[in-house]
Design an enzyme around this catalytic site. Structure first.
Site, mmCIF file in Angstrom:
data_model
loop_
_atom_site.group_PDB
_atom_site.id
_atom_site.type_symbol
_atom_site.label_atom_id
_atom_site.label_comp_id
_atom_site.label_asym_id
_atom_site.label_seq_id
_atom_site.Cartn_x
_atom_site.Cartn_y
_atom_site.Cartn_z
ATOM 1 N N ASP A 80 64.333 75.077 17.777
ATOM 2 C CA ASP A 80 64.910 75.078 19.120
ATOM 3 C C ASP A 80 63.901 75.644 20.116
ATOM 4 O O ASP A 80 63.411 76.762 19.950
ATOM 5 C CB ASP A 80 66.188 75.919 19.130
ATOM 6 C CG ASP A 80 67.059 75.693 20.354
ATOM 7 O OD1 ASP A 80 66.517 75.391 21.435
ATOM 8 O OD2 ASP A 80 68.294 75.835 20.232
ATOM 9 N N HIS A 115 67.040 71.785 19.650
ATOM 10 C CA HIS A 115 68.292 72.265 20.234
ATOM 11 C C HIS A 115 69.462 71.352 19.890
ATOM 12 O O HIS A 115 70.590 71.812 19.716
ATOM 13 C CB HIS A 115 68.135 72.379 21.754
ATOM 14 C CG HIS A 115 69.288 73.031 22.435
ATOM 15 N ND1 HIS A 115 69.723 74.297 22.099
ATOM 16 C CD2 HIS A 115 70.112 72.604 23.436
ATOM 17 C CE1 HIS A 115 70.761 74.623 22.861
ATOM 18 N NE2 HIS A 115 71.019 73.610 23.676
ATOM 19 N N SER A 136 74.999 76.209 22.649
ATOM 20 C CA SER A 136 74.197 76.350 23.854
ATOM 21 C C SER A 136 74.880 77.275 24.868
ATOM 22 O O SER A 136 75.077 78.457 24.585
ATOM 23 C CB SER A 136 73.915 74.946 24.426
ATOM 24 O OG SER A 136 72.866 74.979 25.361
#
Length: 338
Positions: free
Chosen positions: A284, A313, A129
């Site tokens: 995602d 995600h 991320s």
């Protein structure tokens, strides 16, 4: 007792043209730096996360094995351990804490790696991320130093759609009257809970909810149990001003937004010499594979490896999906062996 150390950076002039005084970078290391100083892995933290929330990817027999590698986890500025809105003295405390970019973070991390440890080569930089955002920055900013990168479930630039999602989460937090423009004396819990509920629709995928993985795998009794227990609980443990600091870092993420590349995103991608595996999750909602396809097409030594998953995600999240962790770990092992 703390399980991390502090690196003193002194006064740091940020990209926003403000000077943050007496900056401290919290970090933790795992394993031993070898005599050649060539067994180094840098593993930055993610949005709101701290070093201990990265540890799920480190262990004996894993790619990030402390018996083989010297692993450095630097905590992002603004995450509550490194210099942050929550621990900075006046005048840059609370809502006066300046905007921090990923470029600012990586410049500070580079000083930690080179000045404290005397390291000249990094075998691998990896991260999830916002950790992936920093990974791309390492590759673009220090191409002769970084040998390999594996950013997972992240991107080199915050997309317009991603920016819009973050505006929704931010608005939920700011709407709490207890927030008091950032000068709260007790946590704005309504805003933090609302922040978590906005996040809940994005962190996992439609397929995750369709298959009830929150109940069938994660063990929550109901959807509401998951919303309160996982999402509200996650952000109630965070400081609101720190969340806003890191949210700004995320929204302004762009490896080309600096004096090295002057906004030329393709040039910045082309500067990454490191052998790279870019690893998005198929579902995602923040960082769809299409964004990474563009990046890989303009990186000279990169391949795209999409993780087919229902976990969205959080396929790269803190240990939530064992099957996806194995795919990631195998990719890391292959890259490190190359």
């Amino acid at each position: 007792m703390t399980d991390y150390k502090m690196f003193d950076l002194g006064d740091v002039v940020l990209q926003c043209k403000k000077t943050l005084r007496d900056v401290k970078l919290a970090y933790k290391t795992y394993g031993t730096l070898n005599a050649a100083k060539d067994n180094v892995i840098v593993y930055p933290t993610w949005y709101s996360g701290q070093h201990y929330e990265n540890e799920w990817l480190i262990g004996a027999g894993m790619a990030l094995d402390p018996a083989k590698y010297f692993i450095i986890i630097p905590n992002m500025l603004g995450n509550g351990l490194s210099t942050s809105a929550s621990n900075c003295p006046a005048p840059y405390n609370a809502s006066r804490f300046p905007d921090i970019t990923a470029y600012d973070n990586v410049k500070c991390q580079h000083k930690l790696v080179t000045e404290l440890f005397g390291i000249g080569k990094v075998a691998l930089v990896t991260g999830w991320s916002m950790g992936a955002l920093q990974t791309y920055h390492w590759g673009a900013m220090y191409p002769d130093m970084v040998e390999r990168i594996l950013p997972f479930m992240g991107s080199a630039k915050c997309s317009r759609h991603n920016h819009v999602f973050l505006e929704g989460a931010k608005a939920a937090l700011l709407a709490d009257v207890a927030f008091e423009d950032g000068w709260y004396t007790s946590p704005p819990t309504k805003g933090l809970r609302a922040f978590g509920r906005v996040y809940a629709g994005w962190g996992f995928s439609q397929a995750f909810y369709r298959h009830k993985l929150d109940m069938e795998v994660m063990g929550y009794a109901s959807l509401e149990d998951f919303m309160v227990g996982f999402w509200e609980g996650l952000f109630l443990n965070r400081d609101a001003n720190n969340l806003l600091t890191m949210l700004s870092t995320w929204q302004n993420g762009d490896i080309s937004n600096n004096e090295l590349f002057n906004g030329d995103f393709v040039k910045a991608l082309g500067a990454i010499k490191a052998k790279a595996i870019v690893m998005p999750a198929s579902t995602d909602l923040y960082f769809p594979p299409a964004d990474n396809e563009f990046e890989v097409a303009h990186m000279p030594n990169a391949t795209l490896q999409v993780v087919e998953t229902h976990w969205g995600h959080f396929a790269g999240g803190p240990g939530t999906s064992p099957a996806d962790i194995k795919v990631l770990d195998d990719a890391l092992k292959g890259l490190l062996a190359s």
